[in-house]
Design an enzyme around this catalytic site. Structure first.
Site, PDB file in Angstrom:
ATOM      1  N   HIS A  77       0.796  -1.234   0.000  1.00  0.00           N
ATOM      2  CA  HIS A  77       0.000   0.000   0.000  1.00  0.00           C
ATOM      3  C   HIS A  77       0.828   1.283   0.000  1.00  0.00           C
ATOM      4  O   HIS A  77       0.269   2.362  -0.057  1.00  0.00           O
ATOM      5  CB  HIS A  77      -0.930   0.030   1.217  1.00  0.00           C
TER       6      HIS A  77
HETATM    7  C1  UD1 Z   1      -1.979   5.580   5.647  1.00  0.00           C
HETATM    8  C2  UD1 Z   1      -0.658   6.112   6.159  1.00  0.00           C
HETATM    9  C3  UD1 Z   1       0.406   5.051   6.050  1.00  0.00           C
HETATM   10  C4  UD1 Z   1      -0.021   3.766   6.727  1.00  0.00           C
HETATM   11  C5  UD1 Z   1      -1.379   3.328   6.190  1.00  0.00           C
HETATM   12  C6  UD1 Z   1      -1.854   2.133   6.953  1.00  0.00           C
HETATM   13  C7  UD1 Z   1      -0.193   8.515   5.845  1.00  0.00           C
HETATM   14  C8  UD1 Z   1       0.571   9.510   5.046  1.00  0.00           C
HETATM   15  N1  UD1 Z   1      -0.211   7.264   5.363  1.00  0.00           N
HETATM   16  O1  UD1 Z   1      -1.812   5.305   4.259  1.00  0.00           O
HETATM   17  O2  UD1 Z   1       1.591   5.512   6.689  1.00  0.00           O
HETATM   18  O3  UD1 Z   1       0.933   2.779   6.485  1.00  0.00           O
HETATM   19  O4  UD1 Z   1      -2.323   4.393   6.361  1.00  0.00           O
HETATM   20  O5  UD1 Z   1      -2.772   1.388   6.238  1.00  0.00           O
HETATM   21  O6  UD1 Z   1      -0.770   8.868   6.847  1.00  0.00           O
HETATM   22  N2  UD1 Z   1      -9.382   4.647   1.624  1.00  0.00           N
HETATM   23  C9  UD1 Z   1     -10.574   3.966   1.620  1.00  0.00           C
HETATM   24  N3  UD1 Z   1     -11.156   3.698   2.822  1.00  0.00           N
HETATM   25  C10 UD1 Z   1     -10.617   4.071   4.011  1.00  0.00           C
HETATM   26  C11 UD1 Z   1      -9.411   4.772   4.001  1.00  0.00           C
HETATM   27  C12 UD1 Z   1      -8.798   5.049   2.795  1.00  0.00           C
HETATM   28  O7  UD1 Z   1     -11.101   3.609   0.582  1.00  0.00           O
HETATM   29  O8  UD1 Z   1     -11.205   3.770   5.076  1.00  0.00           O
HETATM   30  C13 UD1 Z   1      -8.725   4.909   0.330  1.00  0.00           C
HETATM   31  C14 UD1 Z   1      -8.992   6.302  -0.232  1.00  0.00           C
HETATM   32  O9  UD1 Z   1      -9.055   6.195  -1.624  1.00  0.00           O
HETATM   33  C15 UD1 Z   1      -7.747   7.061   0.154  1.00  0.00           C
HETATM   34  C16 UD1 Z   1      -6.669   5.983   0.075  1.00  0.00           C
HETATM   35  O10 UD1 Z   1      -7.304   4.800   0.496  1.00  0.00           O
HETATM   36  O11 UD1 Z   1      -7.477   8.153  -0.690  1.00  0.00           O
HETATM   37  C17 UD1 Z   1      -5.466   6.260   0.941  1.00  0.00           C
HETATM   38  O12 UD1 Z   1      -5.844   6.448   2.310  1.00  0.00           O
HETATM   39  P1  UD1 Z   1      -4.938   7.352   3.284  1.00  0.00           P
HETATM   40  O13 UD1 Z   1      -5.445   7.251   4.669  1.00  0.00           O
HETATM   41  O14 UD1 Z   1      -4.747   8.708   2.726  1.00  0.00           O
HETATM   42  O15 UD1 Z   1      -3.514   6.675   3.197  1.00  0.00           O
HETATM   43  P2  UD1 Z   1      -3.077   5.163   3.315  1.00  0.00           P
HETATM   44  O16 UD1 Z   1      -2.548   4.729   1.998  1.00  0.00           O
HETATM   45  O17 UD1 Z   1      -4.147   4.367   3.956  1.00  0.00           O
HETATM   46  N1  UDP Z   2      -3.415  -5.972   8.890  1.00  0.00           N
HETATM   47  C1  UDP Z   2      -4.674  -6.536   9.012  1.00  0.00           C
HETATM   48  N2  UDP Z   2      -5.343  -6.924   7.873  1.00  0.00           N
HETATM   49  C2  UDP Z   2      -4.801  -6.777   6.632  1.00  0.00           C
HETATM   50  C3  UDP Z   2      -3.506  -6.201   6.519  1.00  0.00           C
HETATM   51  C4  UDP Z   2      -2.846  -5.804   7.663  1.00  0.00           C
HETATM   52  O1  UDP Z   2      -5.175  -6.716  10.120  1.00  0.00           O
HETATM   53  O2  UDP Z   2      -5.440  -7.143   5.640  1.00  0.00           O
HETATM   54  C5  UDP Z   2      -2.726  -5.512  10.114  1.00  0.00           C
HETATM   55  C6  UDP Z   2      -1.360  -6.115  10.328  1.00  0.00           C
HETATM   56  O3  UDP Z   2      -1.450  -7.313  11.047  1.00  0.00           O
HETATM   57  C7  UDP Z   2      -0.649  -5.018  11.126  1.00  0.00           C
HETATM   58  C8  UDP Z   2      -1.287  -3.755  10.605  1.00  0.00           C
HETATM   59  O4  UDP Z   2      -2.499  -4.128   9.975  1.00  0.00           O
HETATM   60  O5  UDP Z   2      -0.930  -5.151  12.502  1.00  0.00           O
HETATM   61  C9  UDP Z   2      -0.367  -3.068   9.621  1.00  0.00           C
HETATM   62  O6  UDP Z   2      -1.002  -2.030   9.017  1.00  0.00           O
HETATM   63  P1  UDP Z   2      -0.559  -1.421   7.617  1.00  0.00           P
HETATM   64  O7  UDP Z   2       0.233  -2.421   6.859  1.00  0.00           O
HETATM   65  O8  UDP Z   2      -1.777  -0.889   6.986  1.00  0.00           O
HETATM   66  O9  UDP Z   2       0.309  -0.164   8.054  1.00  0.00           O
HETATM   67  P2  UDP Z   2       1.862   0.094   8.347  1.00  0.00           P
HETATM   68  O10 UDP Z   2       2.275  -0.801   9.465  1.00  0.00           O
HETATM   69  O11 UDP Z   2       2.612  -0.139   7.083  1.00  0.00           O
HETATM   70  O12 UDP Z   2       1.897   1.538   8.706  1.00  0.00           O
END
Ligand code: UD1
Ligand code: UDP
Length: 359
Positions: free
Chosen positions: A203
């Site tokens: 992601h």
């Molecule tokens: C965010 C964090 C990242 C973290 C990740 C965990 C920042 C800069 N990034 O990235 O560090 O590793 O969360 O998963 O804070 N969206 C949905 N539903 C949701 C949320 C998001 O559809 O509930 C979609 C939207 O299209 C959105 C995109 O995901 O634009 C990205 O979501 P966003 O929270 O901006 O960043 P992440 O990629 O989730």
């Molecule tokens: N995780 C989850 N379901 C998924 C993918 C990840 O429960 O389908 C959990 C995973 O076990 C870990 C956390 O989400 O505890 C990690 O989150 P993510 O990879 O979104 O964020 P990051 O750690 O890279 O910021």
């Protein structure tokens, strides 16, 4: 003391699960959910499965550019500080929700604590790196998961605010792994045998937002030729759909693409996988703790100890390097205790209590 915890997305919910209930033994905690993650499968499921207390406030910040999203959070958080009058603001990790909580507390001169402080990839192109560096500058109490993090903060002149407490996420995976093994039926649902499949997550903006990089990722999955489960993050799904490549992935016979999974299903899959491919920070750590070899789809990591211990290989999006990493000899039998052994939550609460009760 009244502690205002600011969390907003998937990994932060997991980290808060190690701390919130313990914090409430001696303190009055209020959880503010920024709304950065809002889908049930990225948010509600973690509160339900991990027993995190329900949020006291929902800010509904939603999606957007990093700047717009952070700005919305800041605007919503400022009046909350006036209303709730916390003695401390607590933030976790490196997301936009982290930065917003840390910045608003610093601007209002409310003491603040940062869990998972001091982590660095030294890659300023990552929004997370900027968030970490700025949050550490802003916060008063820097709670570090590793010695590496302590050293990083010392180099930045922040050593006096830093304390080694271990890793909150490690507590949760160690606590819930046996529960996941007992309760989750995810292997049976997908007809998977332990040790005979790969688990993948991806992601990072740097991997999925640039079409040329996203295509390398698609090609990597096309090359695997081994049963693989890919619970797809919504950012990645959106980028694949926009490029017209989701069907390409769905045509790969050995690959199963699913919605994001709940914590218990994911943990069971991670512990029984032959190996994990990921660009997630949390998942690299969990792989190590669950004794599953990890192939990291990045060229840097903050969790350098997992690489040094021989359990994690950085391959970026190079499919040949990924295939070679999947074929390498098994990792060393020895697995040093890197992340605190499961009592970080207690140590975090003790550090907060000591800080808030200091004269
Ligand atoms: C965010 C964090 C990242 C973290 C990740 C965990 C920042 C800069 N990034 O990235 O560090 O590793 O969360 O998963 O804070 N969206 C949905 N539903 C949701 C949320 C998001 O559809 O509930 C979609 C939207 O299209 C959105 C995109 O995901 O634009 C990205 O979501 P966003 O929270 O901006 O960043 P992440 O990629 O989730
Ligand atoms: N995780 C989850 N379901 C998924 C993918 C990840 O429960 O389908 C959990 C995973 O076990 C870990 C956390 O989400 O505890 C990690 O989150 P993510 O990879 O979104 O964020 P990051 O750690 O890279 O910021």
């Amino acid at each position: 003391m009244r502690i205002m915890t600011v969390i907003g997305n998937r990994p932060q919910f997991v980290k808060a699960a190690a701390v919130s209930l313990k914090l409430r033994v001696d303190h009055d905690e209020l959880i503010v959910h920024t709304g950065q993650h809002y889908d049930d499968e990225l948010s509600r499921v973690f509160f339900d499965e991990l027993g995190i207390p329900a949020p006291d406030r929902q800010l509904g910040a939603g999606s957007g550019s990093n700047t717009a999203q952070t700005a919305r959070m800041l605007e919503a958080l400022e009046p909350l500080l006036d209303e709730l009058e916390p003695d401390m603001v607590l933030v976790y990790g490196d997301t936009n929700s982290t930065l917003a909580g840390a910045l608003v507390a610093a601007q209002r001169r409310v003491p603040s604590a940062h869990v998972e402080a001091g982590m660095r990839s030294f890659d300023r192109a990552m929004p997370e790196e900027l968030n970490r560096v700025l949050a550490d500058q802003a916060c008063d109490l820097l709670l570090c998961p590793t010695e590496t993090a302590i050293d990083n903060l010392a180099r930045e002149g922040l050593g006096e605010r830093a304390q080694l407490v271990g890793d909150a996420m490690a507590d949760v995976s160690l606590q819930f792994a046996p529960i996941a093994a007992e309760r989750s039926r995810v292997l049976e649902e997908h007809d998977l045998e332990p040790g005979e499949y790969l688990l993948a997550t991806v992601h990072r903006a740097g991997n999925v937002d640039v079409p040329a990089r996203l295509e390398l990722l698609v090609e990597l999955f096309e090359a695997l030729g081994e049963r693989t489960l890919l619970p797809l993050h919504p950012r990645t799904r959106a980028r694949l759909e926009a490029a017209g490549w989701l069907e390409r992935l769905e045509r790969v016979e050995a690959l199963t693409v699913t919605a994001p999974l709940g914590y218990l299903d994911f943990l069971r899959l991670a512990s029984d996988a032959r190996a994990i491919l990921t660009d997630s920070g949390g998942v690299q750590k969990e792989a190590y703790l669950l004794e599953t070899p990890c192939v990291t789809l990045r060229d840097t990591t903050e969790w350098v100890e997992t690489v040094e211990a021989g359990w994690n290989v950085l391959v970026d999006l190079d499919k040949n390097a990924a295939l070679a990493a999947l074929e390498r000899d098994p990792p060393p039998v020895e697995r040093p205790e890197l992340y605190g052994g499961g009592n970080a939550g207690e140590r975090i609460c003790a550090a907060i209590s000591a800080y808030t009760s200091a004269p």
